[in-house]
Enzyme design. Sequence first.
Site, mmCIF file in Angstrom:
data_model
loop_
_atom_site.group_PDB
_atom_site.id
_atom_site.type_symbol
_atom_site.label_atom_id
_atom_site.label_comp_id
_atom_site.label_asym_id
_atom_site.label_seq_id
_atom_site.Cartn_x
_atom_site.Cartn_y
_atom_site.Cartn_z
ATOM 1 N N HIS A 1 -4.869 -21.630 9.683
ATOM 2 C CA HIS A 1 -6.299 -22.507 9.685
ATOM 3 C C HIS A 1 -7.103 -21.492 8.487
ATOM 4 O O HIS A 1 -7.369 -21.820 7.914
ATOM 5 C CB HIS A 1 -7.313 -23.256 10.583
ATOM 6 C CG HIS A 1 -8.724 -23.631 10.186
ATOM 7 N ND1 HIS A 1 -9.143 -24.656 9.680
ATOM 8 C CD2 HIS A 1 -9.338 -22.049 10.611
ATOM 9 C CE1 HIS A 1 -10.482 -24.424 9.466
ATOM 10 N NE2 HIS A 1 -10.753 -23.623 9.788
ATOM 11 N N GLN B 1 -12.240 7.281 -4.290
ATOM 12 C CA GLN B 1 -11.898 7.309 -3.487
ATOM 13 C C GLN B 1 -13.816 7.647 -3.513
ATOM 14 O O GLN B 1 -14.385 7.471 -4.412
ATOM 15 C CB GLN B 1 -11.425 8.559 -2.360
ATOM 16 C CG GLN B 1 -10.382 8.078 -1.824
ATOM 17 C CD GLN B 1 -10.774 7.559 -0.966
ATOM 18 O OE1 GLN B 1 -11.846 7.633 0.591
ATOM 19 N NE2 GLN B 1 -9.393 6.630 -0.183
ATOM 20 N N ASP C 1 0.533 -1.230 -0.022
ATOM 21 C CA ASP C 1 0.268 -0.036 0.077
ATOM 22 C C ASP C 1 0.359 1.720 0.441
ATOM 23 O O ASP C 1 2.302 1.397 -0.528
ATOM 24 C CB ASP C 1 -1.006 0.351 1.013
ATOM 25 C CG ASP C 1 -0.441 -0.023 2.070
ATOM 26 O OD1 ASP C 1 0.692 0.088 2.833
ATOM 27 O OD2 ASP C 1 -1.043 -0.216 3.651
ATOM 28 N N SER C 2 0.072 2.360 -0.100
ATOM 29 C CA SER C 2 1.272 3.917 -0.332
ATOM 30 C C SER C 2 1.193 4.033 1.405
ATOM 31 O O SER C 2 2.302 5.149 1.125
ATOM 32 C CB SER C 2 0.498 5.042 -0.872
ATOM 33 O OG SER C 2 -1.254 5.059 -0.382
ATOM 34 N N ASP D 1 -8.311 -7.622 0.602
ATOM 35 C CA ASP D 1 -6.813 -8.153 1.628
ATOM 36 C C ASP D 1 -7.151 -7.911 3.197
ATOM 37 O O ASP D 1 -9.334 -7.177 2.736
ATOM 38 C CB ASP D 1 -6.385 -6.881 1.555
ATOM 39 C CG ASP D 1 -6.735 -5.896 2.400
ATOM 40 O OD1 ASP D 1 -7.307 -4.910 1.349
ATOM 41 O OD2 ASP D 1 -5.736 -5.244 3.529
ATOM 42 N N CYS E 1 -5.179 -28.139 6.239
ATOM 43 C CA CYS E 1 -4.210 -27.237 6.902
ATOM 44 C C CYS E 1 -3.794 -28.259 7.934
ATOM 45 O O CYS E 1 -3.834 -28.827 8.105
ATOM 46 C CB CYS E 1 -4.995 -25.969 7.050
ATOM 47 S SG CYS E 1 -5.309 -26.215 9.552
ATOM 48 N N ASP F 1 -3.543 7.901 -1.605
ATOM 49 C CA ASP F 1 -5.272 8.962 -1.016
ATOM 50 C C ASP F 1 -4.969 9.128 -0.442
ATOM 51 O O ASP F 1 -4.419 8.885 0.796
ATOM 52 C CB ASP F 1 -5.546 8.237 -2.249
ATOM 53 C CG ASP F 1 -6.404 6.541 -1.599
ATOM 54 O OD1 ASP F 1 -5.280 6.925 -0.084
ATOM 55 O OD2 ASP F 1 -6.734 5.514 -1.113
#
Lengths: 401, 401
Positions: free
Chosen positions: A359, A195, A91-92, A272, A312, A145
């Site tokens: 998991h 945005q 990210d920024s 994310d 897992c 941003d």
Amino acid sequence: MRFELLASDAASSARLGRVSTAHGAFETPAFMPVGTHGAVKALSPCDLQAAGAQIVLSNTYHLSLRPGTNVVKAIGGLHRFMGWPGPLLTDSGGYQVFSLAPMRKVTDDGVEFRSHIDGALSFLGPEEAVRIQRDLGADIAMVLDECIPYPADRDIACQAVDRSIQWAARCRSAHSPRAAHAGHEGSQALFGIVQGSIHEDLRERCARELVAIGFDGYAIGGLSVGEPIEQMLEVAGFTAARLPADRPRYLMGVGTPADIVRAVALGIDMFDCVMPTRNGRNGQAFTSDGLLRLRGARYRDDARPIEDGCPCEACAGSERVKNPEGSSNAKRPLAFSRAYLRHCVNVNEMLGLRLISLHNVTFYCGLMARIRAAIRQGVLGEFAEAFLGAYGKDGDDTEEG
Amino acid sequence: MRFELLASDAASSARLGRVSTAHGAFETPAFMPVGTHGAVKALSPCDLQAAGAQIVLSNTYHLSLRPGTNVVKAIGGLHRFMGWPGPLLTDSGGYQVFSLAPMRKVTDDGVEFRSHIDGALSFLGPEEAVRIQRDLGADIAMVLDECIPYPADRDIACQAVDRSIQWAARCRSAHSPRAAHAGHEGSQALFGIVQGSIHEDLRERCARELVAIGFDGYAIGGLSVGEPIEQMLEVAGFTAARLPADRPRYLMGVGTPADIVRAVALGIDMFDCVMPTRNGRNGQAFTSDGLLRLRGARYRDDARPIEDGCPCEACAGSERVKNPEGSSNAKRPLAFSRAYLRHCVNVNEMLGLRLISLHNVTFYCGLMARIRAAIRQGVLGEFAEAFLGAYGKDGDDTEEG
């Protein structure tokens, strides 16, 4: 970076795709585990691969404070530093500046702020965000941003959109003016961020202007910041529909398994969220039936794994039995019971936090694989209905605590 | 349990052996990582196998307080509970009662004590120690002994030896009177523990009486509790020489890599110590050159792994690349630099503590493998001289902090 659109769902806006980068490809819709300090909390790159993660996100703000971008660069870049060989997005740093820094002063130039670690004064503008992310060497970089809280007055949201568009243009110029658009895998991609809070006209204008500037992909920012879920999905769907079909779309910071299933149908390709690892560290495990709060007394002598059929290490043990001497009598490690994981959480044994995090990331990445299979087979609607119907029915709670 | 003596060193008392249990065999001299709460801190059974661990120790005292022996039994025993499929040793709980409990009253019957967790009153006698360890189901159980601090008056040490012998006899009777002596792999073994502080006559008498009772193996307890290293080794060697050659000998709580190399030459077959994991959590890594304190500024941009040639995930990355979908483009995870591990320790990223712990256990188990190879080849003396000469020469410190 190169994006291939492989299939589109007939009954929704969902898409199946593939993004190729210099560090390999990832399939979309994709989930990116979050590596805040250059590590996905408690998990190694090997764990992440075993969980099915194909791309990882790391936070520029935290890395630039500690250990410092220069250290990461000296070690050979963020892939080498983290030990993660695959696709990587940074990210920024803007989101953390706006949410964590104890003091910040925003001007058209950028943001002056103090570190939340030691109070040191620092400055982040579009050019700095591009330079830092170039030093880190991620496969996908994000524009700077202006992030505003929810709810926000229309005037504030409008000003943030204006500024975000200007900053995006400066990031584009500082990064690699239009060169990346050739679809070349090797160079760092740059994503714009739409945005506009919950205002559709602002979202529409922001999307239009960013597309005019031209980016390798488009993110939808400023959501999942406190607004109702239905409103989040409405704005995400409205915005996604105004983004070009031949670029990946990334809904930042989203979300719960149910949010993701619903957002995929709106045309989102990338997600994310810290929930799999944050909830894991709180002893909460995701399952198809909902969230298990493993601290609960009901799991005291529950011999079952978190979820039957999960591949897992927590639920299925592990195949990895070879040791440095190649000892032949080593047996396959056993699966872990809910009772054991509860015990580990209760005595602060970090193995338990790692196993539940592992998991959870496996659950999220497995969910994305099931979503992709459903799109491929043209049955996403049926899959979503079944998933959303079952999710939360038998878990001991349905949402994050 | 069955013990085979495979070779003896001509120039020292060192032995090469193999111990077979119902859960597999381990080679001696062996190092046992310590799983205090039913987990070797930060490491999974899969990690332990990858590190080369063949047997693990777990602490009865901690498990009997949390989650309680009944929970472990309900889940199917300690192997199943921990997920560790291989040989497992439990201590009697006595050492922790004597070192951790805030109140204790020792009589010939046993020890009344209060839990260091919630102050609950409890009692541990020889029969209770045997019953608890039978419920846990470890492959090797230890007798209850009276542990005294160092230094201790001779009278106190003498009384503790008397009581430890009586308790050992009662453990033997409660456990499986002499049956285990047949060399049968399947039944739980019981080890006696020689006490006597630094007094050789007490050590000799204790060893003689324990051997007369008859155990599957013999531990040397009450050392590594503050006495000088040279004295520890002298007493260990003196005691080992008075134990039967056809039973494994276990030096409890020892020690540094150098201590282990020297104790092997005195005829010790088994070791346990928290140093690899405790030091790992403090950011300290063991190498053939000594201890690296990775918090140090000197490692800020050190791109080297902890130790070249080490096969652990921290130093060599990992081969494990398959994911649930069998994605074909996953690359092998990269090794980790000292700079990255330092960063993780400094930002409290638990991945760093796990990786350093994994390295340290790999180092300890690798050391045992090198020791066994040297005994097999008849070159233990040369190996020990070279190891002890190099160890601490180039590390940034030589011993535990």
